[in-house]
Structures are given as C-alpha cells and as structure tokens.
Design a protein around this motif. Structure first.
Motif, PDB file in Angstrom:
ATOM      1  N   THR A  54     -19.522   8.963 -29.985  1.00  0.00           N
ATOM      2  CA  THR A  54     -20.260   8.177 -30.975  1.00  0.00           C
ATOM      3  C   THR A  54     -19.466   8.043 -32.263  1.00  0.00           C
ATOM      4  N   ARG A  55     -18.839   9.133 -32.684  1.00  0.00           N
ATOM      5  CA  ARG A  55     -18.035   9.109 -33.903  1.00  0.00           C
ATOM      6  C   ARG A  55     -16.840   8.165 -33.752  1.00  0.00           C
ATOM      7  N   VAL A  56     -16.152   8.224 -32.610  1.00  0.00           N
ATOM      8  CA  VAL A  56     -15.010   7.341 -32.357  1.00  0.00           C
ATOM      9  C   VAL A  56     -15.469   5.883 -32.340  1.00  0.00           C
ATOM     10  N   HIS A  57     -16.597   5.621 -31.683  1.00  0.00           N
ATOM     11  CA  HIS A  57     -17.144   4.267 -31.612  1.00  0.00           C
ATOM     12  C   HIS A  57     -17.432   3.733 -33.016  1.00  0.00           C
ATOM     13  N   ASP A  58     -18.082   4.546 -33.841  1.00  0.00           N
ATOM     14  CA  ASP A  58     -18.412   4.120 -35.206  1.00  0.00           C
ATOM     15  C   ASP A  58     -17.158   3.888 -36.045  1.00  0.00           C
ATOM     16  N   GLN A  59     -16.160   4.757 -35.901  1.00  0.00           N
ATOM     17  CA  GLN A  59     -14.915   4.577 -36.654  1.00  0.00           C
ATOM     18  C   GLN A  59     -14.220   3.282 -36.254  1.00  0.00           C
ATOM     19  N   ARG A  60     -14.187   3.001 -34.961  1.00  0.00           N
ATOM     20  CA  ARG A  60     -13.553   1.765 -34.502  1.00  0.00           C
ATOM     21  C   ARG A  60     -14.309   0.550 -35.012  1.00  0.00           C
ATOM     22  N   ARG A  61     -15.630   0.585 -34.891  1.00  0.00           N
ATOM     23  CA  ARG A  61     -16.437  -0.546 -35.352  1.00  0.00           C
ATOM     24  C   ARG A  61     -16.195  -0.800 -36.838  1.00  0.00           C
ATOM     25  N   GLN A  62     -16.183   0.253 -37.636  1.00  0.00           N
ATOM     26  CA  GLN A  62     -15.938   0.102 -39.072  1.00  0.00           C
ATOM     27  C   GLN A  62     -14.532  -0.441 -39.341  1.00  0.00           C
ATOM     28  N   ALA A  63     -13.558   0.022 -38.571  1.00  0.00           N
ATOM     29  CA  ALA A  63     -12.181  -0.479 -38.742  1.00  0.00           C
ATOM     30  C   ALA A  63     -12.112  -1.966 -38.429  1.00  0.00           C
ATOM     31  N   TYR A  64     -12.772  -2.386 -37.356  1.00  0.00           N
ATOM     32  CA  TYR A  64     -12.762  -3.798 -36.974  1.00  0.00           C
ATOM     33  C   TYR A  64     -13.448  -4.653 -38.035  1.00  0.00           C
ATOM     34  N   VAL A  65     -14.557  -4.172 -38.570  1.00  0.00           N
ATOM     35  CA  VAL A  65     -15.287  -4.914 -39.608  1.00  0.00           C
ATOM     36  C   VAL A  65     -14.428  -5.059 -40.854  1.00  0.00           C
ATOM     37  N   ARG A  66     -13.803  -3.968 -41.302  1.00  0.00           N
ATOM     38  CA  ARG A  66     -12.948  -4.038 -42.502  1.00  0.00           C
ATOM     39  C   ARG A  66     -11.784  -5.000 -42.279  1.00  0.00           C
ATOM     40  N   PHE A  67     -11.202  -4.980 -41.088  1.00  0.00           N
ATOM     41  CA  PHE A  67     -10.093  -5.879 -40.805  1.00  0.00           C
ATOM     42  C   PHE A  67     -10.558  -7.335 -40.847  1.00  0.00           C
ATOM     43  N   LEU A  68     -11.695  -7.621 -40.222  1.00  0.00           N
ATOM     44  CA  LEU A  68     -12.206  -8.999 -40.236  1.00  0.00           C
ATOM     45  C   LEU A  68     -12.538  -9.462 -41.651  1.00  0.00           C
ATOM     46  N   GLU A  69     -13.122  -8.595 -42.450  1.00  0.00           N
ATOM     47  CA  GLU A  69     -13.428  -8.961 -43.840  1.00  0.00           C
ATOM     48  C   GLU A  69     -12.145  -9.286 -44.607  1.00  0.00           C
ATOM     49  N   ALA A  70     -11.124  -8.449 -44.429  1.00  0.00           N
ATOM     50  CA  ALA A  70      -9.865  -8.681 -45.138  1.00  0.00           C
ATOM     51  C   ALA A  70      -9.167  -9.933 -44.615  1.00  0.00           C
ATOM     52  N   GLU A  82      -2.061 -14.951 -51.174  1.00  0.00           N
ATOM     53  CA  GLU A  82      -2.568 -15.574 -52.393  1.00  0.00           C
ATOM     54  C   GLU A  82      -3.951 -15.015 -52.689  1.00  0.00           C
ATOM     55  N   GLY A  83      -4.515 -15.417 -53.796  1.00  0.00           N
ATOM     56  CA  GLY A  83      -5.850 -14.951 -54.154  1.00  0.00           C
ATOM     57  C   GLY A  83      -5.762 -13.683 -54.979  1.00  0.00           C
ATOM     58  N   GLN A  84      -6.690 -12.778 -54.758  1.00  0.00           N
ATOM     59  CA  GLN A  84      -6.713 -11.534 -55.523  1.00  0.00           C
ATOM     60  C   GLN A  84      -5.468 -10.704 -55.201  1.00  0.00           C
ATOM     61  N   PRO A  85      -4.932  -9.994 -56.182  1.00  0.00           N
ATOM     62  CA  PRO A  85      -3.731  -9.184 -55.936  1.00  0.00           C
ATOM     63  C   PRO A  85      -3.933  -8.117 -54.861  1.00  0.00           C
ATOM     64  N   THR A  86      -5.170  -7.688 -54.674  1.00  0.00           N
ATOM     65  CA  THR A  86      -5.418  -6.625 -53.693  1.00  0.00           C
ATOM     66  C   THR A  86      -5.654  -7.159 -52.283  1.00  0.00           C
ATOM     67  N   ASP A  87      -5.756  -8.494 -52.124  1.00  0.00           N
ATOM     68  CA  ASP A  87      -6.036  -9.062 -50.794  1.00  0.00           C
ATOM     69  C   ASP A  87      -5.013  -8.629 -49.754  1.00  0.00           C
ATOM     70  N   ARG A  88      -3.731  -8.750 -50.100  1.00  0.00           N
ATOM     71  CA  ARG A  88      -2.678  -8.413 -49.141  1.00  0.00           C
ATOM     72  C   ARG A  88      -2.731  -6.930 -48.798  1.00  0.00           C
ATOM     73  N   LEU A  89      -2.876  -6.104 -49.803  1.00  0.00           N
ATOM     74  CA  LEU A  89      -2.931  -4.661 -49.585  1.00  0.00           C
ATOM     75  C   LEU A  89      -4.134  -4.283 -48.725  1.00  0.00           C
ATOM     76  N   ASP A  90      -5.293  -4.853 -49.019  1.00  0.00           N
ATOM     77  CA  ASP A  90      -6.494  -4.584 -48.224  1.00  0.00           C
ATOM     78  C   ASP A  90      -6.289  -5.004 -46.769  1.00  0.00           C
ATOM     79  N   LEU A  91      -5.688  -6.172 -46.588  1.00  0.00           N
ATOM     80  CA  LEU A  91      -5.446  -6.670 -45.237  1.00  0.00           C
ATOM     81  C   LEU A  91      -4.483  -5.760 -44.482  1.00  0.00           C
ATOM     82  N   GLU A  92      -3.401  -5.354 -45.117  1.00  0.00           N
ATOM     83  CA  GLU A  92      -2.416  -4.481 -44.464  1.00  0.00           C
ATOM     84  C   GLU A  92      -3.027  -3.118 -44.126  1.00  0.00           C
TER      85      GLU A  92
END
Length: 145
Positions: A54-70, A82-92
């Motif tokens: 369950t913990r692994v599943h939740d961590q993966r789901r959260q990772a996928y969500v953060r990646f899609l948002e970025a 381009e855009g906010q200076p933190t966009d690239r860093l957040d995405l990486e």
C-alpha cells in the motif's frame, strides 16, 4: 506381603500413568501453542507485506501526479524551460522521482513525455499523445499493485 507388593506396584503404575499423562498433555499444549504462534506470525507477515504494498502504491501514485502536474505546467508555458523559474526544476525533480519509483513502463513513458517537453517548441498534439500514453501506462502499473 504380596498385598503390600500389589499395592506398591499399583501405586507405581498409577504414578507412571499420571506422569505419562502429564508429559503427553504438556507436549500437546506446547504443540498447540507453537501452531498458534506460527499462525500469528504468518498473519503479521501478511499484514506487514500488505502495508508495504500500500505504501509503495501510494508513493508511486503521488510521484505520477507530481510529474503530470509539472509536465502540464511546462506545456502551458509553451516549453518546459519558460514560465516560472522553478518550472524546470520541479519537472526534473518529478521526473527523477518517477524514474526511481518505477516500474520501467511508466518511467519509459515519462521519458517520452520529457523528450517532447525538451524540444525547441512543444507540439501540443504530440504532448497530449505522450501524456495519454503516460497516463495509460501509469494506471496499468498502479492497477497491478
């Protein structure tokens, strides 16, 4: 004297039977206790494994969500850098977490989406296709557990 001998033998036989009964009862009680302890240990192992999954599943789901948002933030900016200076860093960072959390299929789909975002100009149709591919692979990975 023979009555006395019979009485002593009867007492010895009775004592031996009581001793044998105690030994048999103790062994049975011990065996039952061992079985009960083994069953409790098995249940504990199953519970711990279920909690880990369950913990692994939740961590993966959260990772996928953060990646899609970025990735969405990068696509909205027209290019990931381009855009906010933190966009690239957040995405990486989000991409790195997806690579670490795995499994291989979502990581590969995230890589394809990253290549799309790293292009000189983001083609939204291509971005949408890579995003849908990532979503499908991520959902499949999450449904497998």
């Amino acid at each position: 004297m023979s009555e006395w001998l019979v009485a002593v033998l009867a007492a010895l036989i009775g004592a031996g039977a009581a001793l044998a009964g105690s030994v048999i009862s103790a062994r049975s009680t011990r065996a039952a206790g061992e079985r009960q302890a083994e069953a409790a240990l098995h249940t504990l192992r199953l519970t711990v494994e279920e909690q880990r999954a369950t913990r692994v599943h939740d961590q993966r789901r959260q990772a996928y969500v953060r990646f899609l948002e970025a990735a969405d933030a990068g696509a909205r900016a027209g290019r990931a850098w381009e855009g906010q200076p933190t966009d690239r860093l957040d995405l990486e960072r989000a991409y790195t977490v997806v690579l670490l959390e795995g499994p291989a299929e979502p990581a590969a789909a995230a890589g394809a989406l990253m290549r799309c975002l790293r292009a000189q100009r983001v083609v939204l149709d291509e971005f949408d296709a890579r995003r849908e591919e990532f979503l499908a692979v991520a959902r499949a990975a999450l449904s497998r557990g």
